[in-house]
Design an enzyme around this catalytic site. Structure first.
Site, PDB file in Angstrom:
ATOM      1  N   PRO A  52       0.811  -1.221   0.000  1.00 18.42           N
ATOM      2  CG  PRO A  52      -0.877  -1.576   1.563  1.00 18.42           C
ATOM      3  CD  PRO A  52       0.464  -2.095   1.143  1.00 18.42           C
ATOM      4  CE1 TYR A  53       5.538   5.507   2.709  1.00 14.60           C
ATOM      5  CE2 TYR A  53       7.104   4.213   1.448  1.00 14.60           C
ATOM      6  CZ  TYR A  53       6.786   5.368   2.121  1.00 14.60           C
ATOM      7  OH  TYR A  53       7.698   6.391   2.202  1.00 14.60           O
ATOM      8  CB  VAL A  54       5.121   0.413  -2.997  1.00  9.21           C
ATOM      9  CG1 VAL A  54       5.514   0.469  -4.461  1.00  9.21           C
ATOM     10  CG2 VAL A  54       6.328   0.030  -2.138  1.00  9.21           C
TER      11      VAL A  54
END
Length: 254
Positions: free
Chosen positions: A157-159
């Protein structure tokens, strides 16, 4: 006469209560900016604003959460109502989420990361650009990550969110290039902060590993990231828009 890199500019900093955001507020003020700070933790904002004023800077703050559109609008309105305009903005607010394999990642983590890092940035850009259009233009820097350029394990999700930050940066840069607004992004590598210290503390050997895969063999100081943002926000980069500047000790250059 103020001759700093950001002399006489009114600059909004989101996520200003700690880490890169707090460092940016200090660097920008040192470079002559009037700074408007926003984040969720009022005590931190008040302390930072007071410290900046003690050093001779002009500083104000607005408590808010960038995921709430009204809060993003209010932060911009504080700048405009108090100082007459918004010249620049450093959209730094963001979260990392859990380090978990994708097939085990909870919906709640995905939703939280995307809501803060993408929707929050969208709220800020919308309010900032509207104000800048009313006052002759401005400059914006969005804080992405090396995770917006390459993959990071167990952080899907961060990427995804940091790739989206770059997408929003490029879209806004293209849309407003003829209207006096420049929009760029920085992509920091691992940077010293409270979150990083906790991350390293809970994962023995991780700090050494991060250093081993970074050509400069160290973690960035938050002030080093802030210096790059200051240059992009300044009039020293007048023909630069839609760019993504890695500030990562050479990590993505390998």
């Amino acid at each position: 006469m103020n001759t700093g890199l950001l002399a006489n500019k009114v600059v909004l900093v989101t996520g200003a209560s700690s880490g890169i955001g707090a460092a940016a507020a200090k660097v920008f003020a040192r470079e002559g900016a009037t700074v408007v700070l926003t984040a969720r933790r009022e005590e931190r904002l008040a302390e930072l604003a007071a410290a900046l004023r003690e050093e001779g800077a002009e500083a104000a703050y607005a408590v808010g959460d960038v995921t709430v559109d009204a809060d993003a609008i209010r932060a911009v309105e504080v700048a405009v109502s108090r100082y007459g305009r918004l010249d620049a903005a450093f959209n730094n607010a963001g979260i990392g989420g859990d380090r978990t394999p994708l097939h085990l990642m909870a919906d709640e983590v995905y939703d939280s990361v995307m809501d803060t890092n993408v929707r929050g940035l969208f709220h800020c850009l919308r309010a900032e650009i509207a104000a800048m259009l009313r006052h002759g233009g401005g400059t914006i820097v969005n804080n992405s990550s090396v995770g917006g350029l390459v993959a990071i394990p167990a952080a899907a999700p961060y990427v995804a969110s940091k790739h989206a930050v770059i997408g929003l940066t490029r879209a806004a840069a293209d849309e407003y290039a003829t209207q006096g607004i420049r929009v760029n992004a920085i992509a920091p590598g691992t940077t010293r902060s409270e979150i990083t210290a906790d991350w390293f503390g809970r994962n023995p050997g991780l700090e050494e590993y991060v250093h081993s895969v970074t050509p400069m063999r160290r973690t960035a100081e938050p002030e080093e990231i802030a210096e790059a943002a200051a240059w992009l926000l300044s009039d020293r980069s007048p023909f630069l828009t839609g760019a993504v500047l890695p500030v990562d000790g050479g990590f993505v250059n390998q």
